[in-house]
Design a protein around this motif. Sequence first.
Motif, PDB file in Angstrom:
ATOM      1  N   VAL A  65       0.843  -1.199   0.000  1.00 45.93           N
ATOM      2  CA  VAL A  65       0.000   0.000   0.000  1.00 45.93           C
ATOM      3  C   VAL A  65       0.877   1.247   0.000  1.00 45.93           C
ATOM      4  O   VAL A  65       0.644   2.194  -0.759  1.00 45.93           O
ATOM      5  CB  VAL A  65      -0.957  -0.003   1.211  1.00 45.93           C
ATOM      6  CG1 VAL A  65      -1.602   1.371   1.381  1.00 45.93           C
ATOM      7  CG2 VAL A  65      -2.026  -1.063   1.055  1.00 45.93           C
ATOM      8  N   ARG A  66       1.882   1.247   0.865  1.00 42.70           N
ATOM      9  CA  ARG A  66       2.806   2.392   0.914  1.00 42.70           C
ATOM     10  C   ARG A  66       3.591   2.525  -0.395  1.00 42.70           C
ATOM     11  O   ARG A  66       3.818   3.633  -0.885  1.00 42.70           O
ATOM     12  CB  ARG A  66       3.778   2.232   2.091  1.00 42.70           C
ATOM     13  CG  ARG A  66       3.124   2.166   3.458  1.00 42.70           C
ATOM     14  CD  ARG A  66       2.579   3.504   3.925  1.00 42.70           C
ATOM     15  NE  ARG A  66       1.975   3.417   5.229  1.00 42.70           N
ATOM     16  CZ  ARG A  66       2.472   3.992   6.331  1.00 42.70           C
ATOM     17  NH1 ARG A  66       3.590   4.677   6.271  1.00 42.70           N
ATOM     18  NH2 ARG A  66       1.838   3.882   7.481  1.00 42.70           N
ATOM     19  N   PHE A  67       4.000   1.381  -0.959  1.00 43.06           N
ATOM     20  CA  PHE A  67       4.744   1.424  -2.218  1.00 43.06           C
ATOM     21  C   PHE A  67       3.888   2.018  -3.334  1.00 43.06           C
ATOM     22  O   PHE A  67       4.354   2.883  -4.094  1.00 43.06           O
ATOM     23  CB  PHE A  67       5.204   0.014  -2.597  1.00 43.06           C
ATOM     24  CG  PHE A  67       5.904  -0.050  -3.925  1.00 43.06           C
ATOM     25  CD1 PHE A  67       7.210   0.383  -4.061  1.00 43.06           C
ATOM     26  CD2 PHE A  67       5.251  -0.540  -5.053  1.00 43.06           C
ATOM     27  CE1 PHE A  67       7.859   0.338  -5.287  1.00 43.06           C
ATOM     28  CE2 PHE A  67       5.887  -0.589  -6.276  1.00 43.06           C
ATOM     29  CZ  PHE A  67       7.195  -0.152  -6.389  1.00 43.06           C
ATOM     30  N   PHE A  68       2.639   1.577  -3.455  1.00 42.22           N
ATOM     31  CA  PHE A  68       1.745   2.124  -4.473  1.00 42.22           C
ATOM     32  C   PHE A  68       1.607   3.633  -4.312  1.00 42.22           C
ATOM     33  O   PHE A  68       1.576   4.382  -5.305  1.00 42.22           O
ATOM     34  CB  PHE A  68       0.364   1.473  -4.378  1.00 42.22           C
ATOM     35  CG  PHE A  68       0.315   0.032  -4.806  1.00 42.22           C
ATOM     36  CD1 PHE A  68       1.266  -0.504  -5.661  1.00 42.22           C
ATOM     37  CD2 PHE A  68      -0.696  -0.798  -4.343  1.00 42.22           C
ATOM     38  CE1 PHE A  68       1.218  -1.829  -6.049  1.00 42.22           C
ATOM     39  CE2 PHE A  68      -0.761  -2.121  -4.725  1.00 42.22           C
ATOM     40  CZ  PHE A  68       0.203  -2.644  -5.574  1.00 42.22           C
ATOM     41  N   ALA A  69       1.493   4.087  -3.066  1.00 39.73           N
ATOM     42  CA  ALA A  69       1.337   5.510  -2.816  1.00 39.73           C
ATOM     43  C   ALA A  69       2.573   6.290  -3.256  1.00 39.73           C
ATOM     44  O   ALA A  69       2.464   7.379  -3.835  1.00 39.73           O
ATOM     45  CB  ALA A  69       1.061   5.750  -1.328  1.00 39.73           C
ATOM     46  N   VAL A  70       3.744   5.725  -2.995  1.00 39.13           N
ATOM     47  CA  VAL A  70       4.994   6.401  -3.360  1.00 39.13           C
ATOM     48  C   VAL A  70       5.140   6.518  -4.868  1.00 39.13           C
ATOM     49  O   VAL A  70       5.426   7.594  -5.406  1.00 39.13           O
ATOM     50  CB  VAL A  70       6.202   5.666  -2.756  1.00 39.13           C
ATOM     51  CG1 VAL A  70       7.511   6.210  -3.337  1.00 39.13           C
ATOM     52  CG2 VAL A  70       6.205   5.792  -1.243  1.00 39.13           C
TER      53      VAL A  70
END
Length: 288
Positions: A160-165
């Motif tokens: 989830v954090r990777f997608f956001a980045v």
Amino acid sequence: MAETDTRTLETAGATLRYDVRAGTGSHPRPLLLIGSPMDATGFTTLASHFADRTVVTYDPRGVGRSVRTDGAAETRPEEHADDLARLIEDLGTGPVDVFASSGGAVNSLALVAARGDLVHTLVAHEPPSAQVLPDREAALAVCSDVRTTYLRDGWGAGMVRFFAVVSHKGPFPADWAARPFPAPDTFGLPTEDDGKRDDPLLGQNMRGCTSYAPDFPALRAAPTRIVVAAGEESEGELAARAAAAVAQGLGTPLAVFPSNHGGFLGGEFGQHGAPEAFAKALRAALEA
């Protein structure tokens, strides 16, 4: 496509597998297609557009068929670069042309800085080197937060954090890690932590790749012709901004390729770019 010859190569701390597809033409140099942590399967469509050339693909250490033997939890671009140098030497063909995507583009810059004699032309597509950005401190912090979240909460939360980045446009705010993020099931990801921490993207390569600082003096002095490219739909994203900064550091124009970060994909991993147009742009860049 020509029949694939799969080979095994022992390097320092890994056993690599790479594939050689003999081309139908007479081009003197093989074309090496590399990603990281993406394995060779991601280049199936792109390779089909270069059937006239010998095409080489590989699985980076710790990914797919290439097994780490050193027991390390993280990999630096310099280690990937050493693997690539050994692979090219194992081919025995002399210098190669390279198309490198994402983390593979970062690793290819490390390769050329160390062994430019092995690469005739490099096309580096969207290297996500947060180190070269004007907002490097915030960008490096959010990349580190991805790995920290993964190690603490598991794969779904980390992704989830990777997608956001990777989808964020523009500079990163200082309060990024404290912001609310969607639950993993919003993206169809598992909410429960399976306890595994062996993901090559979030665990092995995340920090080393994004924190790599290109050696611009070595790159400018190398005999390699370097083309840095970004997707026309990627403007403002971390990898595209980094590509522009790398091109500026080299003193060369940024090439704009069709589609986005995965513009060469033709259904691999369920993603569709614009592979035919992308391959045409890549061929033009290689032959310029």
